[in-house]
Design an enzyme around this catalytic site. Sequence first.
Site, PDB file in Angstrom:
ATOM      1  N   GLU A 207       0.799  -1.304  -0.002  1.00 15.00           N
ATOM      2  CA  GLU A 207      -0.019   0.113   0.089  1.00 15.00           C
ATOM      3  C   GLU A 207       1.002   1.376   0.100  1.00 15.00           C
ATOM      4  O   GLU A 207       0.565   2.381  -0.667  1.00 15.00           O
ATOM      5  CB  GLU A 207      -1.076  -0.201   1.227  1.00 15.00           C
ATOM      6  CG  GLU A 207      -2.023   1.060   1.398  1.00 15.00           C
ATOM      7  CD  GLU A 207      -2.982   1.168   0.381  1.00 15.00           C
ATOM      8  OE1 GLU A 207      -2.926   0.750  -0.899  1.00 15.00           O
ATOM      9  OE2 GLU A 207      -4.088   1.042   1.013  1.00 15.00           O
TER      10      GLU A 207
ATOM     11  N   THR B   9      -3.722  12.416  -5.698  1.00 16.79           N
ATOM     12  CA  THR B   9      -3.553  12.082  -3.932  1.00 16.79           C
ATOM     13  C   THR B   9      -2.903  13.443  -3.423  1.00 16.79           C
ATOM     14  O   THR B   9      -3.288  13.863  -2.414  1.00 16.79           O
ATOM     15  CB  THR B   9      -2.821  10.970  -3.800  1.00 16.79           C
ATOM     16  OG1 THR B   9      -3.362   9.931  -4.555  1.00 16.79           O
ATOM     17  CG2 THR B   9      -2.892  10.723  -2.357  1.00 16.79           C
TER      18      THR B   9
HETATM   19  P1  ADP Z   1      -7.038   3.501  -4.423  1.00 17.69           P
HETATM   20  O1  ADP Z   1      -7.441   4.711  -3.642  1.00 17.69           O
HETATM   21  O2  ADP Z   1      -8.328   3.286  -5.223  1.00 17.69           O
HETATM   22  O3  ADP Z   1      -6.525   2.542  -3.969  1.00 17.69           O
HETATM   23  P2  ADP Z   1      -4.563   4.629  -4.909  1.00 17.69           P
HETATM   24  O4  ADP Z   1      -4.403   6.174  -5.608  1.00 17.69           O
HETATM   25  O5  ADP Z   1      -4.321   4.605  -3.455  1.00 17.69           O
HETATM   26  O6  ADP Z   1      -5.994   4.282  -5.548  1.00 17.69           O
HETATM   27  O7  ADP Z   1      -3.625   3.683  -5.721  1.00 17.69           O
HETATM   28  C1  ADP Z   1      -3.642   3.622  -7.252  1.00 17.69           C
HETATM   29  C2  ADP Z   1      -2.313   3.948  -7.703  1.00 17.69           C
HETATM   30  O8  ADP Z   1      -1.432   2.772  -7.297  1.00 17.69           O
HETATM   31  C3  ADP Z   1      -1.806   4.203  -8.881  1.00 17.69           C
HETATM   32  O9  ADP Z   1      -1.151   5.023  -9.138  1.00 17.69           O
HETATM   33  C4  ADP Z   1      -1.635   2.715  -9.630  1.00 17.69           C
HETATM   34  O10 ADP Z   1      -0.878   2.986 -10.844  1.00 17.69           O
HETATM   35  C5  ADP Z   1      -0.772   2.135  -8.476  1.00 17.69           C
HETATM   36  N1  ADP Z   1      -0.816   0.738  -8.333  1.00 17.69           N
HETATM   37  C6  ADP Z   1       0.197  -0.041  -8.629  1.00 17.69           C
HETATM   38  N2  ADP Z   1      -0.053  -1.544  -8.554  1.00 17.69           N
HETATM   39  C7  ADP Z   1      -1.328  -1.553  -8.401  1.00 17.69           C
HETATM   40  C8  ADP Z   1      -2.353  -2.352  -8.232  1.00 17.69           C
HETATM   41  N3  ADP Z   1      -2.092  -3.640  -8.380  1.00 17.69           N
HETATM   42  N4  ADP Z   1      -3.754  -2.160  -8.168  1.00 17.69           N
HETATM   43  C9  ADP Z   1      -3.875  -0.658  -8.186  1.00 17.69           C
HETATM   44  N5  ADP Z   1      -3.202   0.165  -8.034  1.00 17.69           N
HETATM   45  C10 ADP Z   1      -1.848  -0.132  -8.330  1.00 17.69           C
END
Ligand code: ADP
Length: 306
Positions: A128, A181
């Site tokens: 995360e 973000t």
């Molecule tokens: P959410 O709040 O929907 O989880 P985030 O902004 O925290 O969205 O996370 C998305 C980011 O993480 C994007 O930049 C994405 O490219 C990156 N990322 C890397 N691997 C993954 C994955 N397996 N699933 C989702 N996002 C990913």
Amino acid sequence: MNEIKIFSPATVANVACGFDVLGFCLDSVGDEMVVRKTNKKGIHITKIEGFNLPYETELNVAGVSALAMYKTLDVDFGFEIEIYKNIKPGSGIGSSAASAVGSVYGMNELLGKPFNKTQLTEFAIKGEALASKCEHADNLAPALFGGFTLVKSVSPLQILEIPSPDDLYATIIHPQIEIKTSESRAVLPKEVALSDAIEQWANLGSLVHALHTSDYNLISNSLKDVIVEPHRSQLIPQFNEVKKAVIEAGALGAGISGSGPSIFSLSKGLETAKKVKDAMQSVYLKTVIEFDIHVSKINIDGVKII
Ligand code: ADP
């Protein structure tokens, strides 16, 4: 067992008054993943469908959390991961958390469950952190434990499971706009007034009590965020209109899901949750913004084998 298929659910973090600590798990939306033992050592992502995400283990949250666990193992085999992504990255319903959780949950099952859910959360936090640049568990904890969870502390990690009333449903609208973000962090105040802090922790305490006692009126009275929402809601088109419409449709309350742009609402009963869906839809149909809507029972199981 050498291969396992799992459902890794979407989650709603913050839940109005519980910024950075409270979250709940959804039933009707989530990713599917396959985790497989292989002779080749290490962690390899072999398939990604649904969205364009990196295959490099170190650049994908599923790979990073898997590596965090793998480094603690002394084994002569490796793991392959397939990701069937349904949760749009950046939608505010825990897309990255679902991936971070899915890989370590699947590996743990194949290994015969040597780790408990808190330990799995510790590994998933590393994944995360790749997406959100900081270590937090407010989406990971509900995805792993199910139901409502409260992250009492990150270091040391302490997660509390909070019961979920039987008839509680969520309705979530995801407007297809991008909020960076960094932008959603930048609008947050550095300091808060003591009077606001008092109101916020009174609401959080009463929401937790209301969940324990299935007191739907108290849930409704407690779903208020006087600290974050006034700032972040400005980034979400029609936020106030959606909130007004869902309350008129009978919802218990509403707020920003995670850092947005999704908006969640909680209702007593499926019928009301569906009326809330219509209300959300009618607000957004007047705009040019595309959107998805999900209606879901609170998922008390969390990530699971399918
Ligand atoms: P959410 O709040 O929907 O989880 P985030 O902004 O925290 O969205 O996370 C998305 C980011 O993480 C994007 O930049 C994405 O490219 C990156 N990322 C890397 N691997 C993954 C994955 N397996 N699933 C989702 N996002 C990913």
